[in-house]
Scaffold this motif. Structure first.
Motif, PDB file in Angstrom:
ATOM      1  N   ILE A 392     -33.719 -29.302  54.289  1.00  0.00           N
ATOM      2  CA  ILE A 392     -34.147 -29.582  52.911  1.00  0.00           C
ATOM      3  C   ILE A 392     -34.573 -31.033  52.735  1.00  0.00           C
ATOM      4  CG2 ILE A 392     -32.604 -27.806  52.004  1.00  0.00           C
ATOM      5  CD1 ILE A 392     -30.790 -30.130  50.998  1.00  0.00           C
ATOM      6  N   LEU A 393     -35.316 -31.277  51.665  1.00  0.00           N
ATOM      7  CA  LEU A 393     -35.542 -32.638  51.187  1.00  0.00           C
ATOM      8  C   LEU A 393     -34.245 -33.106  50.550  1.00  0.00           C
ATOM      9  CD1 LEU A 393     -38.953 -31.779  49.589  1.00  0.00           C
ATOM     10  CD2 LEU A 393     -38.697 -33.468  51.398  1.00  0.00           C
ATOM     11  N   HIS A 394     -33.854 -34.335  50.800  1.00  0.00           N
ATOM     12  CA  HIS A 394     -32.550 -34.808  50.356  1.00  0.00           C
ATOM     13  C   HIS A 394     -32.570 -35.165  48.873  1.00  0.00           C
ATOM     14  CE1 HIS A 394     -30.712 -35.750  54.563  1.00  0.00           C
ATOM     15  NE2 HIS A 394     -31.209 -34.529  54.465  1.00  0.00           N
ATOM     16  N   ARG A 395     -32.506 -34.104  48.061  1.00  0.00           N
ATOM     17  CA  ARG A 395     -32.506 -34.246  46.611  1.00  0.00           C
ATOM     18  C   ARG A 395     -31.527 -33.222  46.040  1.00  0.00           C
ATOM     19  NH1 ARG A 395     -39.018 -34.031  45.640  1.00  0.00           N
ATOM     20  NH2 ARG A 395     -38.663 -31.901  46.369  1.00  0.00           N
ATOM     21  N   PRO A 396     -30.821 -33.560  44.963  1.00  0.00           N
ATOM     22  CA  PRO A 396     -29.885 -32.605  44.359  1.00  0.00           C
ATOM     23  C   PRO A 396     -30.538 -31.264  44.022  1.00  0.00           C
ATOM     24  CG  PRO A 396     -29.530 -34.775  43.440  1.00  0.00           C
ATOM     25  CD  PRO A 396     -30.753 -34.879  44.306  1.00  0.00           C
ATOM     26  N   GLU A 489     -52.752 -40.779  54.332  1.00  0.00           N
ATOM     27  CA  GLU A 489     -51.847 -41.743  53.681  1.00  0.00           C
ATOM     28  C   GLU A 489     -51.080 -41.070  52.541  1.00  0.00           C
ATOM     29  OE1 GLU A 489     -50.828 -46.037  52.705  1.00  0.00           O
ATOM     30  OE2 GLU A 489     -51.729 -45.094  54.453  1.00  0.00           O
ATOM     31  N   GLY A 490     -51.787 -40.248  51.764  1.00  0.00           N
ATOM     32  CA  GLY A 490     -51.138 -39.549  50.657  1.00  0.00           C
ATOM     33  C   GLY A 490     -50.091 -38.560  51.133  1.00  0.00           C
ATOM     34  N   LEU A 491     -50.361 -37.846  52.233  1.00  0.00           N
ATOM     35  CA  LEU A 491     -49.399 -36.878  52.771  1.00  0.00           C
ATOM     36  C   LEU A 491     -48.137 -37.572  53.272  1.00  0.00           C
ATOM     37  CD1 LEU A 491     -51.829 -34.494  54.709  1.00  0.00           C
ATOM     38  CD2 LEU A 491     -50.748 -34.088  52.489  1.00  0.00           C
ATOM     39  N   LEU A 492     -48.291 -38.808  53.730  1.00  0.00           N
ATOM     40  CA  LEU A 492     -47.116 -39.592  54.129  1.00  0.00           C
ATOM     41  C   LEU A 492     -46.315 -40.028  52.902  1.00  0.00           C
ATOM     42  CD1 LEU A 492     -48.655 -41.876  56.909  1.00  0.00           C
ATOM     43  CD2 LEU A 492     -46.942 -40.094  57.255  1.00  0.00           C
ATOM     44  N   LYS A 493     -47.023 -40.439  51.848  1.00  0.00           N
ATOM     45  CA  LYS A 493     -46.345 -40.915  50.634  1.00  0.00           C
ATOM     46  C   LYS A 493     -45.501 -39.827  49.991  1.00  0.00           C
ATOM     47  CE  LYS A 493     -49.659 -44.507  49.243  1.00  0.00           C
ATOM     48  NZ  LYS A 493     -50.679 -44.883  48.232  1.00  0.00           N
ATOM     49  N   ILE A 494     -45.971 -38.584  50.067  1.00  0.00           N
ATOM     50  CA  ILE A 494     -45.249 -37.493  49.402  1.00  0.00           C
ATOM     51  C   ILE A 494     -44.304 -36.769  50.356  1.00  0.00           C
ATOM     52  CG2 ILE A 494     -47.114 -37.188  47.735  1.00  0.00           C
ATOM     53  CD1 ILE A 494     -47.979 -34.695  49.228  1.00  0.00           C
ATOM     54  N   SER A 495     -44.181 -37.303  51.600  1.00  0.00           N
ATOM     55  CA  SER A 495     -43.256 -36.773  52.614  1.00  0.00           C
ATOM     56  C   SER A 495     -43.602 -35.366  53.083  1.00  0.00           C
ATOM     57  CB  SER A 495     -41.804 -36.806  52.103  1.00  0.00           C
ATOM     58  OG  SER A 495     -41.379 -38.136  51.938  1.00  0.00           O
ATOM     59  N   PHE A 496     -44.842 -34.940  52.922  1.00  0.00           N
ATOM     60  CA  PHE A 496     -45.250 -33.703  53.587  1.00  0.00           C
ATOM     61  C   PHE A 496     -45.313 -33.959  55.087  1.00  0.00           C
ATOM     62  CE2 PHE A 496     -48.496 -30.861  55.394  1.00  0.00           C
ATOM     63  CZ  PHE A 496     -47.966 -29.633  55.016  1.00  0.00           C
ATOM     64  N   LEU A 497     -45.753 -35.158  55.456  1.00  0.00           N
ATOM     65  CA  LEU A 497     -45.775 -35.572  56.856  1.00  0.00           C
ATOM     66  C   LEU A 497     -44.849 -36.752  57.065  1.00  0.00           C
ATOM     67  CD1 LEU A 497     -49.608 -35.526  57.744  1.00  0.00           C
ATOM     68  CD2 LEU A 497     -47.893 -33.790  58.309  1.00  0.00           C
ATOM     69  N   GLY A 498     -44.274 -36.822  58.260  1.00  0.00           N
ATOM     70  CA  GLY A 498     -43.541 -37.997  58.686  1.00  0.00           C
ATOM     71  C   GLY A 498     -44.274 -38.623  59.858  1.00  0.00           C
ATOM     72  N   VAL A 499     -44.014 -39.900  60.137  1.00  0.00           N
ATOM     73  CA  VAL A 499     -44.698 -40.600  61.218  1.00  0.00           C
ATOM     74  C   VAL A 499     -43.665 -41.020  62.264  1.00  0.00           C
ATOM     75  CG1 VAL A 499     -44.552 -42.842  60.031  1.00  0.00           C
ATOM     76  CG2 VAL A 499     -46.323 -42.467  61.767  1.00  0.00           C
ATOM     77  N   TYR A 535     -47.580 -37.329  64.172  1.00  0.00           N
ATOM     78  CA  TYR A 535     -47.081 -36.984  62.847  1.00  0.00           C
ATOM     79  C   TYR A 535     -46.359 -35.640  62.903  1.00  0.00           C
ATOM     80  CZ  TYR A 535     -50.110 -40.776  61.375  1.00  0.00           C
ATOM     81  OH  TYR A 535     -50.702 -42.002  61.233  1.00  0.00           O
ATOM     82  N   GLU A 536     -45.430 -35.465  61.985  1.00  0.00           N
ATOM     83  CA  GLU A 536     -44.610 -34.253  61.956  1.00  0.00           C
ATOM     84  C   GLU A 536     -44.580 -33.682  60.546  1.00  0.00           C
ATOM     85  OE1 GLU A 536     -40.225 -33.339  63.652  1.00  0.00           O
ATOM     86  OE2 GLU A 536     -40.244 -34.725  61.960  1.00  0.00           O
ATOM     87  N   VAL A 537     -44.740 -32.366  60.418  1.00  0.00           N
ATOM     88  CA  VAL A 537     -44.620 -31.696  59.126  1.00  0.00           C
ATOM     89  C   VAL A 537     -43.138 -31.589  58.773  1.00  0.00           C
ATOM     90  CG1 VAL A 537     -45.061 -29.582  57.805  1.00  0.00           C
ATOM     91  CG2 VAL A 537     -46.736 -30.383  59.497  1.00  0.00           C
ATOM     92  N   HIS A 538     -42.789 -31.950  57.554  1.00  0.00           N
ATOM     93  CA  HIS A 538     -41.381 -31.917  57.134  1.00  0.00           C
ATOM     94  C   HIS A 538     -40.813 -30.504  57.281  1.00  0.00           C
ATOM     95  CE1 HIS A 538     -37.741 -32.367  54.782  1.00  0.00           C
ATOM     96  NE2 HIS A 538     -37.935 -33.678  54.779  1.00  0.00           N
ATOM     97  N   PRO A 539     -39.567 -30.379  57.795  1.00  0.00           N
ATOM     98  CA  PRO A 539     -38.952 -29.056  57.983  1.00  0.00           C
ATOM     99  C   PRO A 539     -38.917 -28.204  56.720  1.00  0.00           C
ATOM    100  CG  PRO A 539     -37.653 -30.748  59.074  1.00  0.00           C
ATOM    101  CD  PRO A 539     -38.707 -31.469  58.288  1.00  0.00           C
TER     102      PRO A 539
END
Length: 549
Positions: A392-396, A489-499, A535-539
């Motif tokens: 998951i994304l680390h959010r409540p 750059e936008g995909l990194l900002k929104i955490s769809f991708l990691g570097v 780059y990696e797609v977020h799980p």
């Protein structure tokens, strides 16, 4: 009831009478009745026995309730399981603060809980301001008409001062009116109420704003560009509020002199942030608010023979990606008191579920009982909670949604606890939820976002930079190299991708300075390894998009 064959009983007893012809028949009937009665009695005893532990556990699992993952939907019960953080304490204790976090991080929950706690002290006045997208669009268009004029920032700050002063005034009058004694004639509060009515400030926000915007537009049409900037600013201020702000400051000082604190909470500013050529004006609008926050608190602290001081605190709740863009327009960003909330510490995020569980359990219950009693211990070779955190994304919001989905799946399957299969099914449900939330959250500010993320379907989870850019450029309208680079750059900002910042270590930065650092680390790692950046797609998004891990 039994009767001899020569007896004629009443009609209403006919159905329960047994007529016997001899003693043998009666004995047979009695024996049959006794056997049936004892069998029924034994069954009642079995039914009244304490349920087996397995049955009890299955029932408890079905009845597990974790509340809602949307804070606005659980404001009535939020106090039962709210997780207090240092950032929340800042909202309660500091004079002016900008509370920053991504969507789902708990901004609204913190705002709701802070307003509840502050209202519990009857000496406080709490004013919540939540302007809508429609309300702010008109002001943005006025800013556009000023072009690059230096009057933009002056207009914005004048607007926010007028808005926040008038909102405090209206809430003060409304709170006094709700008291059993009401507002007495000739009192400072009565004078404030009458002033608001006389100046047509007692109307709802959208109507007031529409009138103010029209006044400014009229002034801009009539004002000659040849006059000095100082004169033009005087006219804009006059069109905005005349002497109203100064008069309200004096009236509020008299009316609120007995208040311990006036807490102003500003939320829902995300709605004004949309993709368009107006992004710069939208940023100026919001940075004007951030600059006004501390100034208003200072203005109310002043006291002299004309003004009484009032302890006014202002808290603004803003999405982090918007804040990162807005702060670029700030002249003195270091003077803005900013608190960022993140949930990267597993123990802190775990408390979100622990507190919800403990809120309905007997006092003294261990917070680990939820995971030890109702969830299987491992998924594959990982402890269950670690596995969930790895997805998951680390959010409540995300943790609550995932756990609710897992328990729902287990209850439907009549499992005694949440099993491996229930977690896997919840992963599917969550992945779709996470992607939908991403598109809703950022679809208005990123061009072709939906088409781009769906184009990753079926791809490997880890890809070199050239492959990522090829995927982006395959979207109609995104074929330019600069467009693809901006989108990456936008995909990194929104955490769809990691570097990849080190061999096999991928970073998902959620703030501008962390992103800048991650990109430098990635370039250095690429140079040392003599290979492309990866780059990696977020799980969180892989399951729904069927991305190969």
């Amino acid at each position: 009831m039994v009767v001899e064959d020569d007896y004629r009983g009443p009609v209403d007893y006919k159905d329960i009478l047994y007529t016997y012809h001899n003693k043998k028949r009666l004995a047979e009937k009695l024996s049959q009745w006794r056997e049936q009665a004892f069998r029924a009695w034994n069954q009642e005893e079995i039914d009244d026995q304490v349920p087996s532990p397995k049955l009890e556990l299955a029932t408890e699992l079905k009845d597990l309730k974790f509340g809602d993952y949307v804070a606005e939907n659980e404001s009535d019960t939020l106090d039962e399981y709210f997780v207090e953080t240092a950032e929340y304490e800042a909202v309660l204790n500091e004079s002016s603060v900008v509370f920053v976090g991504r969507k789902g991080m708990g901004k609204s929950a913190n705002m709701i809980r802070a307003s509840q706690v502050l209202r519990d002290d009857k000496r406080n006045l709490v004013c919540v301001v939540r302007p809508s997208n429609y309300d702010l669009d008109g002001l943005v268009s006025v800013l556009e008409s000023l072009g690059g004029d230096g009057n933009q920032s002056f207009l914005v700050e004048s607007f926010w001062r007028f808005l926040l002063y008038s909102e405090i005034s209206l809430e003060a009058v409304a709170a006094a009116d709700r008291l059993p004694a009401g507002i007495g004639d000739g009192t400072p509060m009565a004078r404030l109420r009458d002033y608001l009515t006389q100046n047509e400030i007692a109307e709802e926000f959208s109507i007031r704003l529409e009138r103010v915007i029209e006044s400014v537009r009229r002034e801009l049409r009539e004002t000659s560009r040849t006059i000095s900037i100082e004169k033009q600013r005087e006219r804009i201020a006059q069109a905005l509020h005349g002497n109203i702000v100064g008069n309200l400051r004096k009236l509020l000082g008299d009316a609120l002199r007995d208040r311990h604190r006036v807490a102003l909470l500003v939320d829902n500013l995300d709605s004004a942030w949309t993709k368009s050529a107006q992004l710069k004006s939208q940023a100026i609008l919001l940075v004007g608010l951030l600059g006004t926050v501390s100034r208003i608190a200072e203005e109310f602290q002043r006291e002299n023979n004309r003004l009484r001081s009032v302890n006014v605190t202002v808290s603004v709740f803003l999405r982090s990606d918007i804040y990162d863009e807005v702060i670029k327009e700030a002249r003195e960003p270091d003077k803005i008191n900013t608190k960022r909330i993140d949930w990267n510490q597993p123990d802190l995020l775990k408390r979100v579920m622990d507190e919800r569980y403990l809120s309905v359990r007997p006092k003294g219950t261990s917070p680990d009982e939820l995971w030890e009693r109702y969830f299987c211990s491992q998924i594959g070779d990982k402890p269950t909670l670690d596995y969930i955190f790895s997805i998951i994304l680390h959010r409540p919001r995300d943790l609550v949604f995932f756990c609710k989905a897992a328990v729902f799946n287990a209850a439907n399957a009549r499992h005694l606890l949440v099993e491996d299969s229930d977690i896997r099914e919840a992963e599917k449900n969550y992945s779709k939820f996470a992607l939908d939330a991403l598109l809703v959250e950022y679809g208005a500010t990123m061009s072709h976002l939906e088409e781009v993320v769906y184009e990753f379907a079926g791809c490997p989870s880890i890809m070199p930079k050239t492959e990522v850019l090829e995927i982006i450029q395959s979207i109609p309208g995104m074929d330019e190299a600069s467009q693809a680079t901006d989108c990456l750059e936008g995909l990194l900002k929104i955490s769809f991708l990691g570097v990849e910042v080190r061999e096999g270590d991928f970073s998902y930065p959620d703030r501008a300075d962390d992103l800048r650092k991650a990109k430098i680390l990635a370039r250095n790692a690429s140079r040392r390894g003599k290979r492309e950046e990866r780059y990696e797609v977020h799980p969180a998004y892989r399951n729904f998009l069927e991305i190969e891990s």
